[in-house]
Design an enzyme around this catalytic site. Structure first.
Site, mmCIF file in Angstrom:
data_model
loop_
_atom_site.group_PDB
_atom_site.id
_atom_site.type_symbol
_atom_site.label_atom_id
_atom_site.label_comp_id
_atom_site.label_asym_id
_atom_site.label_seq_id
_atom_site.Cartn_x
_atom_site.Cartn_y
_atom_site.Cartn_z
ATOM 1 N N GLY A 53 -13.943 -25.674 40.145
ATOM 2 C CA GLY A 53 -13.160 -25.742 38.718
ATOM 3 C C GLY A 53 -11.660 -26.331 39.089
ATOM 4 O O GLY A 53 -10.685 -26.026 38.458
ATOM 5 N N SER A 54 -11.606 -27.181 40.115
ATOM 6 C CA SER A 54 -10.556 -27.987 40.508
ATOM 7 C C SER A 54 -10.157 -28.764 39.270
ATOM 8 O O SER A 54 -8.812 -28.966 39.007
ATOM 9 C CB SER A 54 -10.547 -28.993 41.561
ATOM 10 O OG SER A 54 -11.149 -30.146 41.323
ATOM 11 N N ASN A 55 -10.705 -29.419 38.381
ATOM 12 C CA ASN A 55 -10.317 -30.058 37.060
ATOM 13 C C ASN A 55 -9.882 -29.260 35.985
ATOM 14 O O ASN A 55 -8.610 -29.224 35.560
ATOM 15 C CB ASN A 55 -11.348 -30.839 36.554
ATOM 16 C CG ASN A 55 -11.765 -32.274 37.169
ATOM 17 O OD1 ASN A 55 -10.825 -33.123 37.070
ATOM 18 N ND2 ASN A 55 -12.658 -32.302 37.941
ATOM 19 N N LYS A 86 -25.097 -28.229 33.222
ATOM 20 C CA LYS A 86 -26.170 -28.263 32.195
ATOM 21 C C LYS A 86 -25.820 -29.223 31.017
ATOM 22 O O LYS A 86 -24.797 -29.390 30.680
ATOM 23 C CB LYS A 86 -26.195 -26.480 31.589
ATOM 24 C CG LYS A 86 -26.534 -25.327 32.749
ATOM 25 C CD LYS A 86 -27.959 -25.604 32.973
ATOM 26 C CE LYS A 86 -28.052 -24.510 34.224
ATOM 27 N NZ LYS A 86 -29.246 -24.797 34.792
ATOM 28 N N ASN A 93 -16.613 -35.615 28.661
ATOM 29 C CA ASN A 93 -17.100 -35.145 30.090
ATOM 30 C C ASN A 93 -16.411 -35.997 31.188
ATOM 31 O O ASN A 93 -15.928 -37.177 30.883
ATOM 32 C CB ASN A 93 -18.668 -35.208 30.190
ATOM 33 C CG ASN A 93 -19.107 -34.870 31.614
ATOM 34 O OD1 ASN A 93 -18.643 -33.935 32.098
ATOM 35 N ND2 ASN A 93 -19.966 -35.957 32.200
ATOM 36 N N HIS A 97 -16.965 -37.791 34.799
ATOM 37 C CA HIS A 97 -18.072 -38.138 35.972
ATOM 38 C C HIS A 97 -17.406 -38.804 37.043
ATOM 39 O O HIS A 97 -16.449 -39.626 36.676
ATOM 40 C CB HIS A 97 -18.904 -39.140 35.060
ATOM 41 C CG HIS A 97 -20.201 -39.295 36.107
ATOM 42 N ND1 HIS A 97 -21.124 -38.335 36.148
ATOM 43 C CD2 HIS A 97 -20.393 -40.502 36.917
ATOM 44 C CE1 HIS A 97 -22.048 -39.175 37.179
ATOM 45 N NE2 HIS A 97 -21.585 -40.320 37.412
ATOM 46 N N GLU A 140 -9.549 -37.595 39.369
ATOM 47 C CA GLU A 140 -9.734 -36.982 38.080
ATOM 48 C C GLU A 140 -8.881 -36.370 37.531
ATOM 49 O O GLU A 140 -8.717 -35.941 36.366
ATOM 50 C CB GLU A 140 -11.016 -36.264 38.560
ATOM 51 C CG GLU A 140 -12.248 -37.160 38.798
ATOM 52 C CD GLU A 140 -13.496 -36.069 39.356
ATOM 53 O OE1 GLU A 140 -13.814 -35.249 38.392
ATOM 54 O OE2 GLU A 140 -14.266 -36.323 40.240
HETATM 55 C C1 GAR Z 1 -16.245 -33.375 39.690
HETATM 56 O O1 GAR Z 1 -16.055 -34.323 40.386
HETATM 57 C C2 GAR Z 1 -16.954 -34.072 38.278
HETATM 58 O O2 GAR Z 1 -16.296 -35.048 38.081
HETATM 59 C C3 GAR Z 1 -18.245 -33.734 38.662
HETATM 60 O O3 GAR Z 1 -18.404 -32.493 39.180
HETATM 61 C C4 GAR Z 1 -17.069 -32.213 39.843
HETATM 62 C C5 GAR Z 1 -16.434 -30.896 39.586
HETATM 63 O O4 GAR Z 1 -15.451 -30.435 40.414
HETATM 64 N N1 GAR Z 1 -19.201 -33.820 37.265
HETATM 65 C C6 GAR Z 1 -20.413 -34.509 37.565
HETATM 66 O O5 GAR Z 1 -20.944 -34.705 38.631
HETATM 67 C C7 GAR Z 1 -20.965 -34.485 36.151
HETATM 68 N N2 GAR Z 1 -22.230 -35.393 36.055
HETATM 69 P P1 GAR Z 1 -14.503 -29.459 39.878
HETATM 70 O O6 GAR Z 1 -15.403 -28.294 39.581
HETATM 71 O O7 GAR Z 1 -13.657 -28.975 41.214
HETATM 72 O O8 GAR Z 1 -13.537 -29.727 38.901
#
Ligand code: GAR
Length: 206
Positions: A13-15, A92, A108, A110, A180
């Site tokens: 959940g850092s984003n 998901k 989303n 990526h 990100e």
């Molecule tokens: C992030 O790097 C995001 O871009 C990736 O999962 C990570 C979640 O990090 N998403 C994907 O790979 C989707 N295909 P977070 O939980 O620290 O935000």
């Protein structure tokens, strides 16, 4: 105009945290009204609790049918007056019914420069492993619309990140995550300012 956001997240959940901070510091006008995770142990749910944001653990496994699961998500979105959905490490697929209802209002992030390193199996650390294995010199992050096909919605924003010769997947992941965290609030601002237009699966930024 500020949006009422729901963030779907499965992992650390850092984003999500970056988006909440952008909201609290006024870098975006939107607010996170709801957080949903399929994973009861997700850091994202702890972050939501920490910031007093309503959160739900909703997993298909808790419901008898996909239809009931989807109906519960839709009910929750309505209850919290959500008008825009962000996927931030949500592992998901959303049900097509939700995608249709929120057409062009689900985005989303990526961790690569799509269409490179996208598609099935390309998520999280696997993406960075593939980038390192391919000896890429530049990678990055992509914000794109979510449609019914994995990683194929129109690209809205991308940010490049340099791959250093000594990088492994973990060090690269950290650098891409920092990008990100800047990119997601930028994308949200574009929608707040109504600057995003979509035509024939192509995005035009005003
Ligand atoms: C992030 O790097 C995001 O871009 C990736 O999962 C990570 C979640 O990090 N998403 C994907 O790979 C989707 N295909 P977070 O939980 O620290 O935000």
């Amino acid at each position: 105009m500020g949006l009422n956001l729901c963030v779907f997240a499965s992992g650390s959940g850092s984003n999500l945290k970056a988006i909440i901070k952008a909201s609290l510091t006024g870098r975006i006008n939107s607010r996170v009204s709801l957080v949903i995770s399929n994973n009861s142990g997700a850091g994202a749910l702890k972050t939501a609790a920490e910031y007093n944001i309503p959160y739900l653990h909703l997993s298909q496994k808790l419901f008898a049918t996909q239809k009931e699961f989807t109906a519960e998500i839709l009910r929750s979105l309505k209850k919290h007056k959500v008008n825009f959905i962000l996927l931030a490490g949500y592992m998901k697929m959303l049900d097509p019914v939700i995608i249709k209802k929120f057409r062009n209002r689900i985005i989303n992030i990526h961790p690569a420069l799509l269409p490179k390193f996208g598609g099935k199996g390309m998520y999280g650390i696997h993406v960075h492993e593939a980038v390192v294995a391919a000896n890429e010199q530049i990678t990055g992050a992509t914000i794109h619309f979510v449609n019914e096909v994995y990683d194929s919605g129109a690209v809205i924003l991308q940010k490049q990140v340099r791959v250093k010769p000594a990088d492994d997947a973990e060090s690269l992941q950290k650098r891409v995550l920092r990008a990100e965290h800047k990119l997601y609030p930028e994308a949200i601002r574009l929608f707040e300012e109504k600057r995003v237009r979509v035509r024939k699966n192509k995005v035009f930024i005003k």
